[in-house]
Design an enzyme around this catalytic site. Structure first.
Site, PDB file in Angstrom:
ATOM      1  N   ASN A   9       0.876  -1.174   0.000  1.00  0.00           N
ATOM      2  CA  ASN A   9       0.000   0.000   0.000  1.00  0.00           C
ATOM      3  C   ASN A   9       0.910   1.220   0.000  1.00  0.00           C
ATOM      4  O   ASN A   9       1.486   1.550   1.032  1.00  0.00           O
ATOM      5  CB  ASN A   9      -0.899  -0.021   1.242  1.00  0.00           C
ATOM      6  N   TRP A  10       1.019   1.828  -1.169  1.00  0.00           N
ATOM      7  CA  TRP A  10       1.922   2.985  -1.266  1.00  0.00           C
ATOM      8  C   TRP A  10       1.372   4.212  -0.547  1.00  0.00           C
ATOM      9  O   TRP A  10       2.092   5.197  -0.371  1.00  0.00           O
ATOM     10  CB  TRP A  10       2.132   3.348  -2.740  1.00  0.00           C
ATOM     11  N   LYS A  11       0.094   4.187  -0.195  1.00  0.00           N
ATOM     12  CA  LYS A  11      -0.569   5.377   0.360  1.00  0.00           C
ATOM     13  C   LYS A  11      -0.365   6.556  -0.615  1.00  0.00           C
ATOM     14  O   LYS A  11      -0.281   6.322  -1.815  1.00  0.00           O
ATOM     15  CB  LYS A  11      -0.051   5.706   1.761  1.00  0.00           C
ATOM     16  N   HIS A  97      -9.632   1.475   5.182  1.00  0.00           N
ATOM     17  CA  HIS A  97      -8.336   1.652   5.847  1.00  0.00           C
ATOM     18  C   HIS A  97      -8.531   2.588   7.037  1.00  0.00           C
ATOM     19  O   HIS A  97      -9.315   3.546   6.966  1.00  0.00           O
ATOM     20  CB  HIS A  97      -7.322   2.230   4.859  1.00  0.00           C
ATOM     21  N   GLU A  99      -6.833   4.962   8.102  1.00  0.00           N
ATOM     22  CA  GLU A  99      -6.587   6.379   7.793  1.00  0.00           C
ATOM     23  C   GLU A  99      -7.838   7.018   7.193  1.00  0.00           C
ATOM     24  O   GLU A  99      -8.111   8.192   7.411  1.00  0.00           O
ATOM     25  CB  GLU A  99      -5.369   6.503   6.854  1.00  0.00           C
ATOM     26  N   GLU A 168      -5.454  -4.728  10.970  1.00  0.00           N
ATOM     27  CA  GLU A 168      -4.419  -3.705  11.092  1.00  0.00           C
ATOM     28  C   GLU A 168      -4.618  -2.929  12.385  1.00  0.00           C
ATOM     29  O   GLU A 168      -5.393  -1.950  12.414  1.00  0.00           O
ATOM     30  CB  GLU A 168      -4.499  -2.734   9.909  1.00  0.00           C
ATOM     31  N   GLY A 174       2.395   2.396  10.633  1.00  0.00           N
ATOM     32  CA  GLY A 174       3.349   3.485  10.404  1.00  0.00           C
ATOM     33  C   GLY A 174       4.117   3.898  11.645  1.00  0.00           C
ATOM     34  O   GLY A 174       4.770   4.939  11.659  1.00  0.00           O
ATOM     35  N   SER A 213       3.346  -2.077  10.308  1.00  0.00           N
ATOM     36  CA  SER A 213       4.812  -2.093  10.438  1.00  0.00           C
ATOM     37  C   SER A 213       5.441  -3.435  10.065  1.00  0.00           C
ATOM     38  O   SER A 213       6.426  -3.866  10.684  1.00  0.00           O
ATOM     39  CB  SER A 213       5.229  -1.662  11.849  1.00  0.00           C
ATOM     40  N   GLY A 234       2.524  -1.220   4.299  1.00  0.00           N
ATOM     41  CA  GLY A 234       2.523   0.204   3.967  1.00  0.00           C
ATOM     42  C   GLY A 234       3.924   0.708   3.692  1.00  0.00           C
ATOM     43  O   GLY A 234       4.493   0.471   2.623  1.00  0.00           O
ATOM     44  N   GLY A 235       4.517   1.375   4.685  1.00  0.00           N
ATOM     45  CA  GLY A 235       5.809   2.047   4.511  1.00  0.00           C
ATOM     46  C   GLY A 235       6.882   1.184   3.853  1.00  0.00           C
ATOM     47  O   GLY A 235       7.577   1.654   2.938  1.00  0.00           O
TER      48      GLY A 235
HETATM   49  C1  PEP Z   1      -0.985   0.276   6.018  1.00  0.00           C
HETATM   50  O1  PEP Z   1      -1.012   1.472   5.743  1.00  0.00           O
HETATM   51  O2  PEP Z   1      -1.899  -0.468   5.628  1.00  0.00           O
HETATM   52  C2  PEP Z   1       0.131  -0.226   6.805  1.00  0.00           C
HETATM   53  C3  PEP Z   1       0.078  -1.435   7.253  1.00  0.00           C
HETATM   54  O3  PEP Z   1       1.163   0.666   7.024  1.00  0.00           O
HETATM   55  P1  PEP Z   1       2.611   0.332   7.667  1.00  0.00           P
HETATM   56  O4  PEP Z   1       3.070  -0.976   7.073  1.00  0.00           O
HETATM   57  O5  PEP Z   1       3.456   1.481   7.251  1.00  0.00           O
HETATM   58  O6  PEP Z   1       2.416   0.226   9.126  1.00  0.00           O
END
Ligand code: PEP
Length: 249
Positions: A9-11, A97, A99, A168, A174, A213, A234-235
């Site tokens: 997930n590049w966001k 999500h 966010e 999640e 993040g 993470s 994500g990141g």
């Molecule tokens: C996400 O945004 O779905 C996510 C899991 O982010 P991260 O891996 O950066 O925690």
């Protein structure tokens, strides 16, 4: 047997130039051979779908989007419909999500409608659920996640089997604070048991992936858990080499 699924997930990240480098690195390495029986995807921002679809072609990496409208078409300025995503070659779409739940007030009901739109257009919805730090610290994590899952069951019924659920924990997104593999497994188990109250078949076949993470150095332990069927990343997915290492974990 449930396929292990790893989805990036590049966001709201990327650029035409950096996308090209990322795609070339990942596609070239995937062509060398990846572990069998796994599914890989990457959810990119809407403006990059067409470009990324072109790069991906028939590669093993499937294209995903990060949101979809709850409606089919019409006066919804700024929204993107499931049929538009389907036309772009999208296969996965993230819905709900945290966010979006927290910053844009998305509620369980509209998230279920989005998942329905996705399913109607042969897209796999990745339905995100998870608790805040306060909810976990006050012992309400399972109750909160159960409520989120129940709302999806009541709308989607046995179509849920064609979705992915992403557990999640919000405090892990993040932040670098990954849930321990056992903590994640316990919640995945709780979700599967909840789904079994509705339908055994859905419970045993649905993919439940972990997000929060995930990195190359913690993915192996997470993926070894019996109810963890992969990851939403994500990141760490912004770094092509790190993403590939997670895909191989
Ligand atoms: C996400 O945004 O779905 C996510 C899991 O982010 P991260 O891996 O950066 O925690």
């Amino acid at each position: 047997m449930r396929a292990l699924t790893v989805i990036g997930n590049w966001k709201m990240n990327g650029s035409v130039r950096s996308n090209r480098n990322w795609m070339q690195t990942v596609i070239e390495e995937m062509q060398q051979g990846m572990p069998a029986g796994r599914r890989f995807g990457v959810c990119v921002p809407f403006p990059y779908l067409q470009e990324c679809s072109h790069y991906l072609g028939s590669s093993q990496l499937q294209l995903g989007a990060q949101d979809v409208s709850a409606y089919a078409s019409g006066p919804y300025t700024g929204e993107v419909s499931a049929s538009m995503l389907q036309e772009m070659g999208v296969r996965f779409v993230i819905v709900g999500h945290s966010e979006r739940r927290m910053q844009y007030g998305e509620a369980n009901e509209s998230i279920a409608l989005k998942a329905e739109q996705a399913l109607d257009h042969e897209l796999t919805p990745i339905i995100c659920v998870g608790e805040t730090a306060d909810e976990r610290n006050s012992g309400r994590a399972v109750e909160v996640v159960r409520r989120q899952v129940a709302s999806q069951v009541s709308t989607l019924q046995d179509r849920l089997v064609d979705c992915l659920i992403a557990y999640e924990p919000i405090w892990a997104i993040g932040t670098g604070k990954v849930a321990s593999a056992q903590m994640a497994q316990d919640m995945h188990r709780a979700i599967r048991l909840q789904l079994a109250e509705f339908d055994d078949d859905v419970a045993s076949h649905i993919g439940i992936v972990y997000g929060g993470s995930v990195r190359a150095d913690n993915a192996t332990e997470l993926f070894a858990m019996p109810d963890i069927d992969g990851a939403l990343v994500g990141g760490a997915s912004l770094d092509a080499k790190e993403f590939l290492a997670i895909c191989r974990a």
